[in-house]
Design a protein around this motif. Structure first.
Motif, mmCIF file in Angstrom:
data_model
loop_
_atom_site.group_PDB
_atom_site.id
_atom_site.type_symbol
_atom_site.label_atom_id
_atom_site.label_comp_id
_atom_site.label_asym_id
_atom_site.label_seq_id
_atom_site.Cartn_x
_atom_site.Cartn_y
_atom_site.Cartn_z
ATOM 1 N N LEU A 14 -29.496 -20.690 -35.516
ATOM 2 C CA LEU A 14 -29.624 -21.534 -36.710
ATOM 3 C C LEU A 14 -30.854 -21.095 -37.509
ATOM 4 O O LEU A 14 -31.935 -20.975 -36.933
ATOM 5 C CB LEU A 14 -29.790 -22.999 -36.296
ATOM 6 C CG LEU A 14 -29.890 -23.989 -37.466
ATOM 7 C CD1 LEU A 14 -28.500 -24.302 -38.022
ATOM 8 C CD2 LEU A 14 -30.607 -25.273 -37.067
ATOM 9 N N ARG A 68 -31.372 -16.207 -37.470
ATOM 10 C CA ARG A 68 -30.043 -16.232 -36.860
ATOM 11 C C ARG A 68 -29.777 -14.966 -36.047
ATOM 12 O O ARG A 68 -28.934 -14.958 -35.161
ATOM 13 C CB ARG A 68 -28.963 -16.402 -37.935
ATOM 14 C CG ARG A 68 -28.834 -15.221 -38.879
ATOM 15 C CD ARG A 68 -27.817 -15.466 -39.979
ATOM 16 N NE ARG A 68 -28.197 -16.618 -40.816
ATOM 17 C CZ ARG A 68 -27.444 -17.100 -41.807
ATOM 18 N NH1 ARG A 68 -26.278 -16.539 -42.081
ATOM 19 N NH2 ARG A 68 -27.859 -18.111 -42.520
ATOM 20 N N ILE A 70 -22.817 -23.506 -34.022
ATOM 21 C CA ILE A 70 -23.486 -24.256 -35.091
ATOM 22 C C ILE A 70 -22.478 -24.485 -36.214
ATOM 23 O O ILE A 70 -21.414 -23.866 -36.233
ATOM 24 C CB ILE A 70 -24.725 -23.516 -35.638
ATOM 25 C CG1 ILE A 70 -24.354 -22.107 -36.121
ATOM 26 C CG2 ILE A 70 -25.816 -23.428 -34.582
ATOM 27 C CD1 ILE A 70 -25.344 -21.545 -37.094
ATOM 28 N N ALA A 71 -22.818 -25.406 -37.126
ATOM 29 C CA ALA A 71 -21.944 -25.687 -38.275
ATOM 30 C C ALA A 71 -22.495 -24.939 -39.480
ATOM 31 O O ALA A 71 -23.587 -25.251 -39.963
ATOM 32 C CB ALA A 71 -21.908 -27.189 -38.548
ATOM 33 N N SER A 131 -25.148 -29.237 -37.631
ATOM 34 C CA SER A 131 -25.623 -28.255 -36.648
ATOM 35 C C SER A 131 -26.506 -28.921 -35.608
ATOM 36 O O SER A 131 -26.388 -28.648 -34.405
ATOM 37 C CB SER A 131 -26.402 -27.129 -37.342
ATOM 38 O OG SER A 131 -25.543 -26.320 -38.110
ATOM 39 N N ILE A 166 -25.826 -28.986 -31.637
ATOM 40 C CA ILE A 166 -26.802 -28.437 -30.685
ATOM 41 C C ILE A 166 -27.135 -29.487 -29.623
ATOM 42 O O ILE A 166 -27.168 -29.193 -28.423
ATOM 43 C CB ILE A 166 -28.077 -27.967 -31.427
ATOM 44 C CG1 ILE A 166 -27.763 -26.728 -32.289
ATOM 45 C CG2 ILE A 166 -29.201 -27.644 -30.438
ATOM 46 C CD1 ILE A 166 -28.845 -26.383 -33.313
#
Ligand SMILES: [Mn+2]
Length: 293
Positions: free
Chosen positions: A32, A43, A81-82, A89, A93
Protein backbone atom coordinates in the motif's frame (compact mmCIF):
# COMPACT_ATOMS: atom_id res chain seq x y z
CA UNK A 1 29.89 -23.56 3.04
CA UNK A 2 27.45 -25.87 1.29
CA UNK A 3 24.02 -25.48 -0.25
CA UNK A 4 22.47 -22.87 -2.50
CA UNK A 5 24.49 -19.73 -3.28
CA UNK A 6 22.82 -16.50 -2.13
CA UNK A 7 22.11 -15.32 -5.67
CA UNK A 8 20.01 -18.44 -6.27
CA UNK A 9 18.00 -18.13 -3.03
CA UNK A 10 14.27 -18.89 -3.50
CA UNK A 11 12.10 -15.74 -3.73
CA UNK A 12 10.49 -15.80 -0.25
CA UNK A 13 11.80 -13.56 2.56
CA UNK A 14 15.13 -15.08 3.73
CA UNK A 15 14.53 -17.76 1.11
CA UNK A 16 11.65 -19.18 3.13
CA UNK A 17 9.46 -21.47 1.07
CA UNK A 18 7.04 -22.39 3.84
CA UNK A 19 3.70 -20.63 3.39
CA UNK A 20 1.76 -22.01 6.38
CA UNK A 21 2.30 -19.77 9.43
CA UNK A 22 0.76 -22.20 11.95
CA UNK A 23 2.71 -22.12 15.19
CA UNK A 24 5.25 -19.60 14.01
CA UNK A 25 5.82 -16.13 12.63
CA UNK A 26 4.22 -14.99 9.39
CA UNK A 27 6.06 -12.60 7.08
CA UNK A 28 3.82 -10.72 4.65
CA UNK A 29 4.24 -7.88 2.18
CA UNK A 30 1.68 -5.07 2.25
CA UNK A 31 2.02 -3.08 -1.00
CA UNK A 32 0.00 0.00 0.00
CA UNK A 33 1.39 3.45 -0.84
CA UNK A 34 -1.57 5.68 -1.72
CA UNK A 35 -1.43 7.57 1.59
CA UNK A 36 2.06 8.99 1.03
CA UNK A 37 2.46 12.76 1.16
CA UNK A 38 5.68 13.14 -0.86
CA UNK A 39 7.21 10.50 -3.14
CA UNK A 40 5.09 7.40 -3.80
CA UNK A 41 6.32 3.93 -4.77
CA UNK A 42 6.53 1.87 -1.56
CA UNK A 43 4.17 -0.59 -3.26
CA UNK A 44 7.29 -2.08 -4.84
CA UNK A 45 9.07 -2.58 -1.51
CA UNK A 46 7.96 -6.10 -0.49
CA UNK A 47 9.54 -7.58 -3.61
CA UNK A 48 12.72 -5.52 -3.19
CA UNK A 49 13.09 -6.39 0.51
CA UNK A 50 12.59 -10.09 -0.18
CA UNK A 51 15.20 -9.95 -2.94
CA UNK A 52 17.72 -8.12 -0.74
CA UNK A 53 17.17 -10.59 2.12
CA UNK A 54 19.11 -13.23 0.17
CA UNK A 55 22.28 -11.70 1.67
CA UNK A 56 21.17 -12.87 5.13
CA UNK A 57 20.63 -16.58 4.53
CA UNK A 58 24.15 -17.98 4.39
CA UNK A 59 24.78 -18.40 8.09
CA UNK A 60 23.68 -17.59 11.62
CA UNK A 61 23.24 -14.13 13.15
CA UNK A 62 26.70 -13.29 14.51
CA UNK A 63 25.33 -11.84 17.78
CA UNK A 64 22.56 -14.23 18.82
CA UNK A 65 23.77 -17.23 16.77
CA UNK A 66 20.22 -17.83 15.62
CA UNK A 67 20.17 -19.31 12.12
CA UNK A 68 17.11 -17.98 10.28
CA UNK A 69 16.86 -21.32 8.45
CA UNK A 70 15.93 -22.95 11.77
CA UNK A 71 13.22 -20.41 12.69
CA UNK A 72 9.49 -21.22 12.34
CA UNK A 73 8.90 -18.50 9.73
CA UNK A 74 6.45 -18.64 6.85
CA UNK A 75 6.30 -16.13 3.99
CA UNK A 76 2.58 -15.92 3.30
CA UNK A 77 2.93 -13.61 0.30
CA UNK A 78 1.38 -10.16 -0.03
CA UNK A 79 -1.85 -8.92 1.55
CA UNK A 80 -4.69 -7.92 -0.74
CA UNK A 81 -5.41 -4.20 -0.88
CA UNK A 82 -8.24 -2.18 -2.47
CA UNK A 83 -6.75 -0.23 -5.38
CA UNK A 84 -6.96 3.52 -4.83
CA UNK A 85 -9.11 3.28 -1.69
CA UNK A 86 -7.43 3.99 1.66
CA UNK A 87 -10.34 3.12 4.05
CA UNK A 88 -11.15 -0.09 2.17
CA UNK A 89 -7.46 -1.05 2.10
CA UNK A 90 -7.11 -0.46 5.84
CA UNK A 91 -10.17 -2.64 6.49
CA UNK A 92 -8.77 -5.40 4.28
CA UNK A 93 -5.37 -5.26 5.96
CA UNK A 94 -6.94 -5.47 9.42
CA UNK A 95 -9.08 -8.42 8.36
CA UNK A 96 -6.07 -10.34 6.97
CA UNK A 97 -3.88 -9.52 10.00
CA UNK A 98 -6.58 -10.53 12.48
CA UNK A 99 -6.02 -14.25 11.87
CA UNK A 100 -2.24 -14.10 12.28
CA UNK A 101 -0.61 -14.69 15.68
CA UNK A 102 2.69 -12.98 15.03
CA UNK A 103 3.25 -10.89 11.92
CA UNK A 104 6.35 -9.31 10.45
CA UNK A 105 5.02 -6.91 7.82
CA UNK A 106 7.06 -5.59 4.92
CA UNK A 107 5.47 -2.29 3.78
CA UNK A 108 4.24 -0.39 2.01
CA UNK A 109 3.92 3.03 3.56
CA UNK A 110 3.44 3.71 7.23
CA UNK A 111 -0.34 3.78 6.88
CA UNK A 112 -0.33 -0.04 7.05
CA UNK A 113 0.60 0.12 10.73
CA UNK A 114 -2.79 1.42 11.89
CA UNK A 115 -4.83 -1.63 10.80
CA UNK A 116 -2.02 -3.93 12.00
CA UNK A 117 -2.24 -2.31 15.45
CA UNK A 118 -6.05 -2.57 15.41
CA UNK A 119 -5.81 -6.30 14.72
CA UNK A 120 -3.07 -6.91 17.30
CA UNK A 121 -4.79 -4.79 19.98
CA UNK A 122 -7.85 -7.01 19.50
CA UNK A 123 -5.81 -10.21 19.82
CA UNK A 124 -3.80 -9.06 22.83
CA UNK A 125 -6.81 -7.55 24.62
CA UNK A 126 -4.92 -4.53 25.96
CA UNK A 127 -3.20 -1.42 24.60
CA UNK A 128 0.26 -2.23 23.28
CA UNK A 129 3.60 -0.75 24.16
CA UNK A 130 5.20 0.77 21.07
CA UNK A 131 8.79 1.14 19.93
CA UNK A 132 8.62 3.52 16.97
CA UNK A 133 11.77 4.26 14.96
CA UNK A 134 11.19 7.15 12.55
CA UNK A 135 12.31 10.59 11.43
CA UNK A 136 8.69 11.70 11.92
CA UNK A 137 6.35 11.61 14.90
CA UNK A 138 3.42 10.54 12.64
CA UNK A 139 0.97 12.07 15.12
CA UNK A 140 -0.46 14.66 12.74
CA UNK A 141 -4.27 14.81 13.05
CA UNK A 142 -4.48 14.88 9.26
CA UNK A 143 -2.30 14.99 6.15
CA UNK A 144 -3.28 17.90 3.91
CA UNK A 145 -6.89 17.02 4.68
CA UNK A 146 -6.56 13.22 4.42
CA UNK A 147 -7.30 11.64 7.82
CA UNK A 148 -5.80 8.18 7.22
CA UNK A 149 -2.60 8.92 5.34
CA UNK A 150 0.86 7.92 6.52
CA UNK A 151 1.51 10.86 8.86
CA UNK A 152 -1.48 10.23 11.14
CA UNK A 153 -0.93 6.63 12.15
CA UNK A 154 -0.04 7.20 15.78
CA UNK A 155 -2.51 10.03 16.27
CA UNK A 156 -5.23 7.48 15.53
CA UNK A 157 -3.47 4.67 17.40
CA UNK A 158 -3.32 6.75 20.58
CA UNK A 159 -6.87 8.07 20.27
CA UNK A 160 -8.26 4.59 19.54
CA UNK A 161 -6.46 3.14 22.57
CA UNK A 162 -4.43 0.75 20.40
CA UNK A 163 -1.16 1.79 22.04
CA UNK A 164 -0.48 3.07 25.54
CA UNK A 165 1.24 6.43 25.02
CA UNK A 166 2.99 6.14 28.41
CA UNK A 167 4.54 2.94 27.07
CA UNK A 168 5.37 4.46 23.68
CA UNK A 169 8.85 5.61 22.67
CA UNK A 170 9.71 7.33 19.40
CA UNK A 171 13.35 7.18 18.34
CA UNK A 172 15.27 9.16 15.71
CA UNK A 173 12.75 11.98 15.35
CA UNK A 174 14.05 15.04 13.48
CA UNK A 175 11.69 16.33 10.77
CA UNK A 176 10.11 19.76 10.74
CA UNK A 177 6.89 19.58 12.75
CA UNK A 178 4.24 21.97 14.01
CA UNK A 179 4.82 22.86 17.65
CA UNK A 180 1.23 21.88 18.54
CA UNK A 181 1.71 18.39 17.08
CA UNK A 182 4.91 17.96 19.12
CA UNK A 183 3.28 19.26 22.30
CA UNK A 184 0.19 17.07 21.81
CA UNK A 185 2.40 13.99 21.44
CA UNK A 186 4.35 14.74 24.63
CA UNK A 187 1.14 15.62 26.48
CA UNK A 188 -0.18 12.11 25.78
CA UNK A 189 2.83 10.73 27.66
CA UNK A 190 4.91 9.63 24.66
CA UNK A 191 8.70 9.56 25.14
CA UNK A 192 10.58 11.15 22.23
CA UNK A 193 14.27 10.40 21.66
CA UNK A 194 15.32 12.73 18.86
CA UNK A 195 18.12 11.78 16.48
CA UNK A 196 20.34 14.29 18.28
CA UNK A 197 19.42 12.72 21.64
CA UNK A 198 20.32 9.32 20.18
CA UNK A 199 23.77 10.52 19.11
CA UNK A 200 24.45 12.08 22.50
CA UNK A 201 23.20 9.08 24.50
CA UNK A 202 24.42 6.21 22.33
CA UNK A 203 22.68 2.89 21.65
CA UNK A 204 23.12 1.28 25.12
CA UNK A 205 21.49 4.22 26.95
CA UNK A 206 18.68 4.48 24.39
CA UNK A 207 18.04 0.73 24.68
CA UNK A 208 17.86 1.09 28.47
CA UNK A 209 15.34 3.91 27.99
CA UNK A 210 13.26 1.69 25.68
CA UNK A 211 13.19 -1.12 28.23
CA UNK A 212 12.23 1.35 30.97
CA UNK A 213 9.36 2.85 28.94
CA UNK A 214 8.03 -0.45 27.57
CA UNK A 215 8.43 -2.52 30.73
CA UNK A 216 6.82 -5.94 30.64
CA UNK A 217 3.90 -4.91 28.41
CA UNK A 218 3.20 -6.69 25.11
CA UNK A 219 4.98 -4.54 22.54
CA UNK A 220 5.08 -3.69 18.86
CA UNK A 221 8.05 -2.49 16.80
CA UNK A 222 7.33 -0.11 13.92
CA UNK A 223 10.47 0.65 11.93
CA UNK A 224 10.20 3.43 9.36
CA UNK A 225 13.32 3.12 7.21
CA UNK A 226 13.56 6.93 7.12
CA UNK A 227 14.84 6.80 10.70
CA UNK A 228 18.13 6.06 8.92
CA UNK A 229 20.02 8.91 7.34
CA UNK A 230 19.36 9.26 3.58
CA UNK A 231 23.03 8.32 3.12
CA UNK A 232 22.09 4.87 4.44
CA UNK A 233 18.52 4.76 3.12
CA UNK A 234 18.07 6.98 0.06
CA UNK A 235 15.17 4.89 -1.23
CA UNK A 236 12.38 6.36 0.87
CA UNK A 237 9.47 8.71 0.39
CA UNK A 238 10.12 11.48 2.94
CA UNK A 239 13.88 11.61 3.56
CA UNK A 240 15.31 13.78 6.38
CA UNK A 241 19.03 14.36 6.86
CA UNK A 242 20.77 13.87 10.21
CA UNK A 243 19.47 10.38 10.83
CA UNK A 244 20.83 7.18 12.28
CA UNK A 245 23.48 5.11 10.59
CA UNK A 246 22.49 1.53 9.84
CA UNK A 247 24.86 0.23 12.53
CA UNK A 248 23.27 2.44 15.17
CA UNK A 249 19.82 1.01 14.47
CA UNK A 250 21.30 -2.49 14.64
CA UNK A 251 23.08 -1.69 17.90
CA UNK A 252 19.75 -0.58 19.35
CA UNK A 253 17.75 -3.59 18.15
CA UNK A 254 20.37 -5.98 19.48
CA UNK A 255 19.95 -4.54 22.97
CA UNK A 256 16.18 -4.95 23.23
CA UNK A 257 16.26 -8.44 24.69
CA UNK A 258 13.53 -8.94 27.25
CA UNK A 259 11.03 -6.75 25.40
CA UNK A 260 7.88 -8.79 24.76
CA UNK A 261 7.46 -8.04 21.05
CA UNK A 262 4.29 -9.41 19.44
CA UNK A 263 4.90 -8.10 15.92
CA UNK A 264 6.81 -5.64 13.78
CA UNK A 265 6.78 -3.78 10.51
CA UNK A 266 9.40 -2.15 8.34
CA UNK A 267 7.91 0.53 6.13
CA UNK A 268 8.52 3.35 3.65
CA UNK A 269 11.12 1.65 1.43
CA UNK A 270 10.90 3.13 -2.07
CA UNK A 271 12.85 0.99 -4.52
CA UNK A 272 12.58 3.44 -7.44
CA UNK A 273 14.73 5.92 -5.48
CA UNK A 274 17.07 3.31 -4.05
CA UNK A 275 20.74 3.05 -4.97
CA UNK A 276 22.52 -0.29 -5.24
CA UNK A 277 19.77 -1.95 -3.14
CA UNK A 278 21.09 -0.40 0.10
CA UNK A 279 17.71 0.72 1.45
CA UNK A 280 16.03 -2.61 0.72
CA UNK A 281 18.98 -4.42 2.32
CA UNK A 282 18.76 -2.20 5.41
CA UNK A 283 15.03 -3.00 5.67
CA UNK A 284 15.59 -6.73 5.22
CA UNK A 285 18.35 -6.59 7.82
CA UNK A 286 16.14 -4.87 10.42
CA UNK A 287 13.51 -7.62 10.02
CA UNK A 288 16.29 -10.22 10.28
CA UNK A 289 17.57 -8.56 13.47
CA UNK A 290 14.05 -8.81 14.88
CA UNK A 291 13.58 -12.43 13.86
CA UNK A 292 17.02 -13.56 15.07
CA UNK A 293 17.00 -11.65 18.37
MN1 LIG B 1 8.88 8.64 8.56
Amino acid sequence: MAGTPTFATPPGFLGVQRRDPAGGIAVAGIPLDIGTTNRAGARDAPRAIRAASRMLVDGAHPGSWVDPATLPIADIGDFAIALGDIPASLALIEQQASVIDHLVALGGEHGITLPLLRALRQRVGAPLALVHCDAHVDTWPDNFGQAYAHGSVFWHAIREGLVDPRRTIQIGIRSPVQREVWDWTLAQGVTIVTAQDFFELGPPAVAAKVREVVGAAPAYLSFDIDVLDPAFAPGTGTPEIGGLASWQAQALLRRLDGVDFRGMDVVEVLPAHDVAEITALAAATMAWEYLCR
